[in-house]
Design a protein around this motif. Structure first.
Motif, PDB file in Angstrom:
ATOM      1  N   GLN A  87       0.807  -1.216   0.000  1.00  0.00           N
ATOM      2  CA  GLN A  87       0.000   0.000   0.000  1.00  0.00           C
ATOM      3  C   GLN A  87       0.846   1.274   0.000  1.00  0.00           C
ATOM      4  N   ALA A  88       2.167   1.119   0.108  1.00  0.00           N
ATOM      5  CA  ALA A  88       3.042   2.289   0.033  1.00  0.00           C
ATOM      6  C   ALA A  88       3.270   2.698  -1.422  1.00  0.00           C
ATOM      7  N   LYS A  89       3.641   1.708  -2.293  1.00  0.00           N
ATOM      8  CA  LYS A  89       3.960   2.019  -3.684  1.00  0.00           C
ATOM      9  C   LYS A  89       3.433   1.026  -4.707  1.00  0.00           C
ATOM     10  N   GLY A  90       2.983  -0.140  -4.295  1.00  0.00           N
ATOM     11  CA  GLY A  90       2.640  -1.191  -5.254  1.00  0.00           C
ATOM     12  C   GLY A  90       3.886  -1.941  -5.698  1.00  0.00           C
ATOM     13  N   CYS A  91       4.906  -1.977  -4.815  1.00  0.00           N
ATOM     14  CA  CYS A  91       6.204  -2.563  -5.177  1.00  0.00           C
ATOM     15  C   CYS A  91       6.285  -4.068  -4.921  1.00  0.00           C
ATOM     16  N   TRP A  92       5.248  -4.683  -4.372  1.00  0.00           N
ATOM     17  CA  TRP A  92       5.159  -6.131  -4.225  1.00  0.00           C
ATOM     18  C   TRP A  92       3.699  -6.517  -4.146  1.00  0.00           C
ATOM     19  N   MET A  93       3.429  -7.793  -4.350  1.00  0.00           N
ATOM     20  CA  MET A  93       2.067  -8.297  -4.174  1.00  0.00           C
ATOM     21  C   MET A  93       2.154  -9.736  -3.689  1.00  0.00           C
ATOM     22  N   LYS A  94       1.097 -10.174  -3.044  1.00  0.00           N
ATOM     23  CA  LYS A  94       1.010 -11.560  -2.587  1.00  0.00           C
ATOM     24  C   LYS A  94      -0.123 -12.227  -3.356  1.00  0.00           C
ATOM     25  N   VAL A 103       2.214 -16.562  -2.274  1.00  0.00           N
ATOM     26  CA  VAL A 103       3.482 -16.352  -2.963  1.00  0.00           C
ATOM     27  C   VAL A 103       3.783 -14.864  -2.900  1.00  0.00           C
ATOM     28  N   MET A 104       4.965 -14.513  -2.398  1.00  0.00           N
ATOM     29  CA  MET A 104       5.399 -13.117  -2.341  1.00  0.00           C
ATOM     30  C   MET A 104       6.060 -12.771  -3.675  1.00  0.00           C
ATOM     31  N   VAL A 105       5.485 -11.819  -4.404  1.00  0.00           N
ATOM     32  CA  VAL A 105       5.988 -11.429  -5.717  1.00  0.00           C
ATOM     33  C   VAL A 105       6.643 -10.058  -5.622  1.00  0.00           C
ATOM     34  N   LYS A 106       7.882 -10.004  -6.079  1.00  0.00           N
ATOM     35  CA  LYS A 106       8.590  -8.729  -6.225  1.00  0.00           C
ATOM     36  C   LYS A 106       8.867  -8.548  -7.714  1.00  0.00           C
ATOM     37  N   PHE A 107       9.280  -7.361  -8.088  1.00  0.00           N
ATOM     38  CA  PHE A 107       9.427  -7.047  -9.502  1.00  0.00           C
ATOM     39  C   PHE A 107      10.891  -6.832  -9.863  1.00  0.00           C
ATOM     40  N   LYS A 108      11.304  -7.473 -10.957  1.00  0.00           N
ATOM     41  CA  LYS A 108      12.701  -7.503 -11.391  1.00  0.00           C
ATOM     42  C   LYS A 108      13.299  -6.097 -11.446  1.00  0.00           C
ATOM     43  N   ASP A 109      14.443  -5.962 -10.819  1.00  0.00           N
ATOM     44  CA  ASP A 109      15.208  -4.706 -10.800  1.00  0.00           C
ATOM     45  C   ASP A 109      14.414  -3.531 -10.231  1.00  0.00           C
ATOM     46  N   TYR A 110      13.335  -3.823  -9.503  1.00  0.00           N
ATOM     47  CA  TYR A 110      12.494  -2.768  -8.921  1.00  0.00           C
ATOM     48  C   TYR A 110      12.074  -1.781 -10.014  1.00  0.00           C
ATOM     49  N   PHE A 112       9.318  -1.751 -12.037  1.00  0.00           N
ATOM     50  CA  PHE A 112       7.918  -1.391 -12.236  1.00  0.00           C
ATOM     51  C   PHE A 112       7.127  -1.739 -10.980  1.00  0.00           C
ATOM     52  N   PHE A 113       5.956  -1.144 -10.885  1.00  0.00           N
ATOM     53  CA  PHE A 113       5.046  -1.391  -9.779  1.00  0.00           C
ATOM     54  C   PHE A 113       3.675  -1.732 -10.346  1.00  0.00           C
ATOM     55  N   VAL A 114       2.802  -2.251  -9.505  1.00  0.00           N
ATOM     56  CA  VAL A 114       1.422  -2.532  -9.906  1.00  0.00           C
ATOM     57  C   VAL A 114       0.494  -1.605  -9.126  1.00  0.00           C
ATOM     58  N   PRO A 115      -0.724  -1.413  -9.602  1.00  0.00           N
ATOM     59  CA  PRO A 115      -1.672  -0.570  -8.860  1.00  0.00           C
ATOM     60  C   PRO A 115      -1.947  -1.142  -7.471  1.00  0.00           C
ATOM     61  N   LYS A 116      -2.184  -0.260  -6.521  1.00  0.00           N
ATOM     62  CA  LYS A 116      -2.406  -0.676  -5.130  1.00  0.00           C
ATOM     63  C   LYS A 116      -3.807  -1.222  -4.886  1.00  0.00           C
ATOM     64  N   HIS A 141       8.983  -5.471   7.921  1.00  0.00           N
ATOM     65  CA  HIS A 141       8.925  -4.417   6.911  1.00  0.00           C
ATOM     66  C   HIS A 141       7.710  -4.614   5.992  1.00  0.00           C
ATOM     67  N   TYR A 142       7.520  -5.843   5.509  1.00  0.00           N
ATOM     68  CA  TYR A 142       6.389  -6.126   4.616  1.00  0.00           C
ATOM     69  C   TYR A 142       5.057  -6.018   5.347  1.00  0.00           C
ATOM     70  N   ALA A 143       5.027  -6.400   6.611  1.00  0.00           N
ATOM     71  CA  ALA A 143       3.801  -6.269   7.402  1.00  0.00           C
ATOM     72  C   ALA A 143       3.432  -4.795   7.558  1.00  0.00           C
ATOM     73  N   GLU A 144       4.432  -3.963   7.758  1.00  0.00           N
ATOM     74  CA  GLU A 144       4.199  -2.523   7.862  1.00  0.00           C
ATOM     75  C   GLU A 144       3.678  -1.968   6.539  1.00  0.00           C
ATOM     76  N   ASP A 145       4.319  -2.373   5.423  1.00  0.00           N
ATOM     77  CA  ASP A 145       3.857  -1.943   4.092  1.00  0.00           C
ATOM     78  C   ASP A 145       2.416  -2.358   3.831  1.00  0.00           C
ATOM     79  N   ALA A 146       2.033  -3.510   4.348  1.00  0.00           N
ATOM     80  CA  ALA A 146       0.680  -4.033   4.134  1.00  0.00           C
ATOM     81  C   ALA A 146      -0.346  -3.373   5.042  1.00  0.00           C
ATOM     82  N   GLY A 147       0.109  -2.526   5.966  1.00  0.00           N
ATOM     83  CA  GLY A 147      -0.822  -1.822   6.847  1.00  0.00           C
ATOM     84  C   GLY A 147      -1.221  -2.610   8.081  1.00  0.00           C
TER      85      GLY A 147
END
Length: 176
Positions: A87-94, A103-110, A112-116, A141-147
């Protein structure tokens, strides 16, 4: 000239008198609705260009993940439902892996992002699947990002085996 007018008049009468009879017994309004009610699927791309071809269903990928050990990796393409997004940037998704696993998905080389706001939507992703051990600090860190609440974050005290994915590209499924 008379012959041409006669032919045109005859052709006009022939087609005007032709009647189309519908058979109410064999006519199926439900079939017509089914054909026109099917939504058209479009895809919104993020990251590298990927196609929809040869994407495995998440159920097959779930079995694959369970056979991997920490450090193993596998290039795959899969379809899945998004459970949550940073919810901070759309920089990961589960993604929902089934059986209350994700599955924790991150984006290659940071790169791109996806909509929140895509939780609950379907995606197709392509990249590298692997099993990782996530540190307590990263989990917090991820728990904080997830709110998550402070109490939920404080409960994180052990490293955790995680199913991870480094995505080259994402296709967000949109129905119109």
């Amino acid at each position: 000239m008379k012959n041409v007018l006669g032919v045109l008049l005859f052709a006009g009468l022939f087609f005007a008198c032709k009647e189309t009879v519908k058979d109410p017994v064999n006519e199926s309004p439900a079939t017509e609705q089914t054909e026109s009610a099917a939504p058209e699927v479009t895809y919104v791309p993020f990251g590298d260009t990927i196609t929809t071809d040869h994407a495995d269903a998440i159920e097959k990928i779930s079995r694959t993940y369970h056979n991997l050990t920490v450090g193993d990796s596998l290039n795959i393409k899969m379809t899945a439902k998004v459970n949550s997004v940073c919810q901070a940037k759309g920089c990961w998704m589960k993604l929902d892996l089934g059986n209350e696993e994700e599955v924790m998905v991150k984006f290659k080389d940071y790169a791109f992002f996806v909509p929140k706001n895509i939780s609950g939507k379907d995606v197709i992703i392509e990249g590298v699947a692997f099993v990782d051990e996530m540190s307590v600090e990263d989990q917090k860190h991820y728990a904080e990002d997830a709110g998550k609440t402070e109490a939920e974050i404080a409960e994180i005290t052990q490293p955790k085996r995680t199913y991870s994915f480094l995505a080259d590209g994402v296709l967000l499924v949109e129905k119109q």
